[in-house]
Design an enzyme around this catalytic site. Structure first.
Site, PDB file in Angstrom:
ATOM      1  N   LYS A  62       0.657  -1.169   0.089  1.00  0.00           N
ATOM      2  CA  LYS A  62       0.036  -0.066  -0.130  1.00  0.00           C
ATOM      3  C   LYS A  62       1.211   1.682   0.027  1.00  0.00           C
ATOM      4  CE  LYS A  62      -1.113  -0.071   4.919  1.00  0.00           C
ATOM      5  NZ  LYS A  62      -1.762  -0.149   5.923  1.00  0.00           N
ATOM      6  N   ARG A 116      -8.668  -0.999  16.451  1.00  0.00           N
ATOM      7  CA  ARG A 116      -8.497  -0.408  15.245  1.00  0.00           C
ATOM      8  C   ARG A 116      -9.732  -1.012  14.449  1.00  0.00           C
ATOM      9  NH1 ARG A 116      -4.128   0.300  10.328  1.00  0.00           N
ATOM     10  NH2 ARG A 116      -4.781  -2.207   9.616  1.00  0.00           N
TER      11      ARG A 116
END
Length: 373
Positions: free
Chosen positions: A36, A131
């Site tokens: 990413k 998260r």
């Protein structure tokens, strides 16, 4: 080459990947390369595959589509829970997706049936970082509901630590995670092939002892491209720190005072700048700014100090390393600086394999630094 640009040394990325594969591999843990931060760049993906990595993870379906269309030969994992709006592409292009929401998995199931596919999923479990993740007490009923859906298949469990709240991967929470995998394999007669225990923050945990329970996979991005673990940003011994650096050009070099003249207010970004009186200094302006990169994450690789920046000017004290107009200055990057500069449309990319390809007037070619462990 026009500046600014990222200089990407594929041979050093290859070296880092091979070293990490060996370090984790001797403990029975496979490495998923995370792409990413490099936007799924096929050249870098192919480099990781050549080093021995067989699975690549990315949080953006656009990057996975890019790698798929470039014929990157790896299993491609979407490592962020899919958006409802992208489930068609997820099933079409990703081999596996990480998931936390039953409604999204139901959409993946519907689309997989339409596309006459079986889409593999990894269920993410909340282990304390707050998260993404299914709460541990809800994991069993979630598995039960997914097993009744057509077109999707659970192939593993994953967890993520240290990204949002800084919670460390430890023997305790990793052992708890392993026990969850064992419990639900027995309860539901599953064979979980992927037990993904975390990311580049798992390096110290990996070194603690040789017993890793069921964890057989980690997702590494920053460790591969920047050579550091992510809890304390320590250098991992044997890895290159300069596989990716940022190169920018000096556009002004003049002796000027160190203190501004006149009344001051807020700067262009709403901050109150503070200056130290160092007398007259050689101030150089580099054609680089906040629109190009997260400036706080830059480390000059020559003996200059960053004094400040605006959207497209970076001012440095070059008194100890005199710079002239046209000189190209190299900067090391932290993760935020890499991510922002890779994403900026104003920053180019240059791929090299040996030092002879570097620009001849480049200032700041770093040496390999010793490990801090």
């Amino acid at each position: 080459m026009k500046t600014p640009y990222l200089e990407i040394d594929l041979s050093k990325i290859h070296d880092n990947a091979k070293h990490l594969i060996t370090m984790f591999g001797v403990r029975g843990i496979g490495v998923m390369g995370v792409t990413k931060s490099v936007l799924g760049e096929p050249k870098i993906a192919d480099c990781l595959i050549a080093a021995g990595i067989s699975s690549l993870g990315d949080s953006r379906i656009e990057n996975i589509i890019r790698m798929r269309k470039a014929n990157v030969q790896a299993l491609l994992f979407l490592i962020r829970t899919p958006s409802v709006s992208e489930v068609q592409d997820v099933v079409a292009y990703a081999d596996v997706s990480f998931n936390t929401e039953l409604s999204v998995i139901a959409d993946l199931s519907r689309v997989a049936v339409q596309q006459k596919k079986i889409h593999d999923i990894v269920l993410m479990v909340e282990m304390g970082d707050l998260r993404e993740g299914i709460l541990r007490q809800d994991l069993g009923k979630t598995i039960g509901k997914v097993l009744r859906m057509k077109g999707v298949r659970i192939i593993g469990l994953g967890t993520n630590l240290a990204c949002l709240s800084g919670v460390k991967p430890t023997k305790s929470n990793m052992d708890d995670f392993s026990r969850l995998a064992e419990t639900y394999e027995r309860s539901y007669g599953l064979k979980l092939h992927v037990i993904s225990g975390g990311n580049s923050a798992n390096f110290d945990w990996m070194l603690e002892d040789d017993t890793k329970g069921r964890v057989n996979n980690v997702r590494l991005g920053e460790a591969i491209v920047l050579g550091r673990e992510t809890l304390l940003r320590k250098h991992i011994g044997g890895l290159h720190l300069d596989a990716i650096t940022l190169v920018a050009e000096v556009i002004e070099s003049k002796r000027k005072p160190s203190l501004p003249e006149g009344e001051t207010g807020l700067d262009a970004f709403g901050n109150t700048p503070v200056f130290e009186d160092k007398g007259e200094m050689l101030r150089a302006i580099v054609a680089l700014g906040k629109q190009d990169v997260h400036v706080a994450g830059l480390v000059p690789l020559i003996d200059v100090d960053i004094l400040g920046s605006s959207s497209d000017h970076l001012v440095v004290d070059a008194s100890r390393a005199p710079l002239r107009v046209g000189d190209r200055v190299r900067f090391g990057l932290d993760y935020a600086a890499l991510l922002s500069s890779m994403t900026s449309p104003f920053v180019g990319r240059s791929y090299i394999k040996d030092q002879s390809q570097r620009w001849p007037r480049l200032r700041g070619i770093p040496e390999r630094v010793p490990a801090v462990m």
